[in-house]
Scaffold this motif. Structure first.
Motif, PDB file in Angstrom:
ATOM      1  N   ILE A 136       0.879  -1.300  -0.051  1.00  0.00           N
ATOM      2  CA  ILE A 136       0.079  -0.202   0.051  1.00  0.00           C
ATOM      3  C   ILE A 136       0.871   1.155   0.036  1.00  0.00           C
ATOM      4  N   GLN A 137       1.913   1.186   0.839  1.00  0.00           N
ATOM      5  CA  GLN A 137       2.893   2.489   0.861  1.00  0.00           C
ATOM      6  C   GLN A 137       3.480   2.645  -0.462  1.00  0.00           C
ATOM      7  N   ALA A 138       3.981   1.646  -1.301  1.00  0.00           N
ATOM      8  CA  ALA A 138       4.447   1.879  -2.558  1.00  0.00           C
ATOM      9  C   ALA A 138       3.446   2.183  -3.677  1.00  0.00           C
ATOM     10  N   PHE A 139       2.155   1.698  -3.542  1.00  0.00           N
ATOM     11  CA  PHE A 139       1.371   2.225  -4.434  1.00  0.00           C
ATOM     12  C   PHE A 139       0.854   3.822  -4.274  1.00  0.00           C
ATOM     13  N   LEU A 140       0.761   4.072  -2.963  1.00  0.00           N
ATOM     14  CA  LEU A 140       0.326   5.312  -2.587  1.00  0.00           C
ATOM     15  C   LEU A 140       1.385   6.498  -2.994  1.00  0.00           C
ATOM     16  N   ARG A 141       2.565   6.029  -2.986  1.00  0.00           N
ATOM     17  CA  ARG A 141       3.878   7.036  -3.246  1.00  0.00           C
ATOM     18  C   ARG A 141       3.750   7.063  -4.869  1.00  0.00           C
ATOM     19  N   THR A 142       3.330   6.265  -5.376  1.00  0.00           N
ATOM     20  CA  THR A 142       3.341   6.128  -6.877  1.00  0.00           C
ATOM     21  C   THR A 142       2.103   6.933  -7.466  1.00  0.00           C
ATOM     22  N   LYS A 143       1.015   6.753  -6.827  1.00  0.00           N
ATOM     23  CA  LYS A 143      -0.404   7.251  -7.178  1.00  0.00           C
ATOM     24  C   LYS A 143      -0.475   8.664  -6.787  1.00  0.00           C
ATOM     25  N   HIS A 144       0.188   9.103  -5.548  1.00  0.00           N
ATOM     26  CA  HIS A 144       0.152  10.559  -5.132  1.00  0.00           C
ATOM     27  C   HIS A 144       1.661  10.800  -4.670  1.00  0.00           C
ATOM     28  N   PRO A 145       2.373  10.988  -5.683  1.00  0.00           N
ATOM     29  CA  PRO A 145       4.045  11.494  -5.533  1.00  0.00           C
ATOM     30  C   PRO A 145       4.067  12.728  -4.721  1.00  0.00           C
ATOM     31  N   GLU A 146       3.173  13.580  -4.841  1.00  0.00           N
ATOM     32  CA  GLU A 146       3.265  14.972  -4.160  1.00  0.00           C
ATOM     33  C   GLU A 146       2.655  14.898  -2.812  1.00  0.00           C
ATOM     34  N   MET A 147       1.854  13.810  -2.502  1.00  0.00           N
ATOM     35  CA  MET A 147       1.437  13.950  -1.146  1.00  0.00           C
ATOM     36  C   MET A 147       2.573  13.371  -0.267  1.00  0.00           C
ATOM     37  N   PRO A 148       2.878  14.366   1.155  1.00  0.00           N
ATOM     38  CA  PRO A 148       3.772  13.979   2.144  1.00  0.00           C
ATOM     39  C   PRO A 148       3.450  12.886   3.035  1.00  0.00           C
ATOM     40  N   LEU A 149       3.821  11.606   2.537  1.00  0.00           N
ATOM     41  CA  LEU A 149       3.553  10.495   3.287  1.00  0.00           C
ATOM     42  C   LEU A 149       4.629   9.847   3.983  1.00  0.00           C
ATOM     43  N   GLY A 150       4.560   9.399   5.433  1.00  0.00           N
ATOM     44  CA  GLY A 150       5.601   8.734   6.025  1.00  0.00           C
ATOM     45  C   GLY A 150       5.251   7.195   5.815  1.00  0.00           C
ATOM     46  N   ASP A 151       5.964   6.511   6.487  1.00  0.00           N
ATOM     47  CA  ASP A 151       5.889   5.184   6.449  1.00  0.00           C
ATOM     48  C   ASP A 151       4.592   4.371   6.974  1.00  0.00           C
ATOM     49  N   VAL A 152       4.251   3.190   6.398  1.00  0.00           N
ATOM     50  CA  VAL A 152       2.796   2.705   6.835  1.00  0.00           C
ATOM     51  C   VAL A 152       3.351   1.653   7.854  1.00  0.00           C
ATOM     52  N   SER A 153       2.790   1.647   9.315  1.00  0.00           N
ATOM     53  CA  SER A 153       3.210   0.936  10.139  1.00  0.00           C
ATOM     54  C   SER A 153       1.954   0.140  10.845  1.00  0.00           C
ATOM     55  N   VAL A 154       2.487  -1.089  11.476  1.00  0.00           N
ATOM     56  CA  VAL A 154       1.506  -1.766  12.073  1.00  0.00           C
ATOM     57  C   VAL A 154       1.207  -1.201  13.623  1.00  0.00           C
ATOM     58  N   ALA A 155      -0.189  -1.270  14.034  1.00  0.00           N
ATOM     59  CA  ALA A 155      -0.243  -0.682  15.186  1.00  0.00           C
ATOM     60  C   ALA A 155      -1.502  -1.585  16.053  1.00  0.00           C
ATOM     61  N   GLY A 156      -1.868  -1.271  16.974  1.00  0.00           N
ATOM     62  CA  GLY A 156      -3.171  -1.738  17.783  1.00  0.00           C
ATOM     63  C   GLY A 156      -2.661  -3.092  18.500  1.00  0.00           C
ATOM     64  N   SER A 157      -3.628  -3.835  18.987  1.00  0.00           N
ATOM     65  CA  SER A 157      -3.556  -5.022  19.736  1.00  0.00           C
ATOM     66  C   SER A 157      -2.524  -6.251  19.091  1.00  0.00           C
ATOM     67  N   LEU A 158      -2.395  -6.343  17.737  1.00  0.00           N
ATOM     68  CA  LEU A 158      -1.680  -7.232  17.205  1.00  0.00           C
ATOM     69  C   LEU A 158      -0.075  -7.007  17.586  1.00  0.00           C
TER      70      LEU A 158
END
Length: 432
Positions: A136-158
């Motif tokens: 998903i991170q690779a896709f979003l950086r390709t789809k919206h290259p101008e959007m300032p996004l950081g890393d996609v990380s796991v969170a929560g109870s898992l």
């Protein structure tokens, strides 16, 4: 002697109903909200106790030969071979009943056999979530290259090892890199939202940094960043534009979006022997005060400007720190209660945020959370929860102004409270 025996039997018969009615009188002091139907439960328990007493007085020993309930004393085999009778012993002819398992024993068994997720299953779910997040991170950086996004990380109870029964849910946070000099988070209590769990992001310094200096200005509505606009954009991009068959082939498991969900939700099927994994993907902004605000539309409802302020990380972190400081069983008690609620339909409305606040409140009252106090704290948590249901108030631990029971109707509270009230005498029935 016969008259004396009859007098003793008559005294026992007269005493037992008196004791039974004393138990029944306790019902009248039950909380008004939870009183409905208690009398029937108490009468059934009293009748069962009376029948048991009659069997004992009548000399019924039909269960004495049950191998599961007795323990036979060992016999000296050397004396049998020598032809001599076995040595007399005060207990050689007495069948000692096995002590029934205690609540502590049952809780330990339930925790290790039902509650805990195997390390292999948890690691597999964590690995799959990371792989999905990386795609998903690779896709979003390709789809919206101008959007300032950081890393996609796991969170929560898992991530925090708080999942129970199965590793069937995961949460991914898509980091939004928001300029803190241009955007200020406002508490919901200080805005028209009037909700402590909601926040707003206000645009600052427009006179020095006009509109357009920040990428997020394109989502500016009425001076505030719109969580709905951002959430809808990313949800449509991920669910409608990603090549799911290709992604499934890359990850060697079937991945598909769950249509109709307010947030980005993906279903991952890795095989018949692996639990179905539901992955929730949330855009989130993290601030210097460790506050995490997410565009979680399922929580913010109709408010386009609202961002959800989750208290999960603070609650889970505090529980972990407390257990680490004294080797306590707070997290163990929390996971056991969570499993009980998830497997009991009447209690399934109670989720992690209710039970985390409950255990943290109880932790402030009690200092002994050792392994030996596990059953005592479990029973005490039930009593505490009944008290909260009786008054209809369960304050959030970090935000006491939030009543976590406000979403429930009176019938829901009655049903949950009645079940827990009936389980006070035998908490083991919750572990079925």
């Amino acid at each position: 002697m016969e008259r004396a025996g009859r007098a003793a039997d008559q005294e026992k018969d007269e005493k037992q109903p008196a004791d039974s009615w004393e138990e029944l009188s306790l019902v009248n002091s039950a909380p008004k909200l939870l009183k409905k139907g208690i009398e029937g439960v108490a009468i059934k328990q009293i009748s069962a106790a009376a029948r048991k007493g009659e069997k004992v007085l009548g000399g019924d020993s039909s269960s004495a030969g049950d191998d599961d309930d007795v323990c036979v004393c060992p016999v000296d085999l050397s004396q049998q071979h020598s032809g001599c009778p076995p040595a007399a012993s005060p207990v050689s002819d007495v069948k000692l009943r096995r002590a029934p398992p205690t609540l502590q024993d049952r809780l330990q068994q339930y925790y290790h056999t039902r509650v805990c997720v195997s390390r292999a299953e948890a690691q597999r779910a964590h690995r799959v979530a990371l792989e999905v997040g990386a795609e998903i991170q690779a896709f979003l950086r390709t789809k919206h290259p101008e959007m300032p996004l950081g890393d996609v990380s796991v969170a929560g109870s898992l991530l925090d090892e708080l999942q129970v029964l199965r590793a069937d849910r995961a949460c991914l946070l898509v980091a939004l890199q928001v300029e803190e000099t241009l955007w200020t988070p406002l508490r919901g209590e200080d805005t028209f939202l009037s909700h402590p769990h909601l926040c707003m992001l206000r645009r600052e310094n427009l006179e020095y940094f006009p509109r357009g200096r920040s990428y997020w200005d394109r989502f500016l509505v009425g001076g505030y960043m719109s969580s709905r606009l951002i959430g809808d954009l990313l949800r449509k991009s991920v669910t409608e534009a990603m090549n799911w068959p290709s992604l499934s082939g890359t990850l060697d498991c079937e991945v598909r979006p769950l249509l109709g969900a307010a947030d980005i939700e993906l279903e991952v099927l890795a095989g018949d022997d692996v639990a179905r994994l539901v992955v929730t993907v949330l855009p989130a902004a993290r601030f210097v005060d460790r506050r995490v605000l997410s565009a979680q539309l399922s929580r913010t409802g109709p408010y386009d400007h609202a961002w959800y302020h989750s208290l999960y990380s603070g609650e889970a972190g505090r529980l972990a720190a407390l257990d680490q400081s004294d080797g306590g069983v707070r997290r163990k008690c929390l996971k056991t209660l969570t499993a009980v609620c998830r497997t009991c339909p009447a209690l399934s409305r109670l989720g992690g945020r209710h039970l985390r606040s409950l255990i943290l409140r109880l932790s402030d009252q009690e200092s002994d959370w050792s392994e030996g106090a596990f059953s005592g704290r479990f029973r005490q948590a039930i009593v505490e929860l009944i008290g909260c249901l009786e008054v209809g108030q369960l304050p959030s631990y970090f935000k006491p102004a939030v009543n976590l029971l406000s979403q429930f109707g009176e019938d829901d509270i009655d049903e949950m409270g009645f079940l827990l009230y009936c389980a006070l005498s035998e908490p083991e029935q919750l572990l079925m």
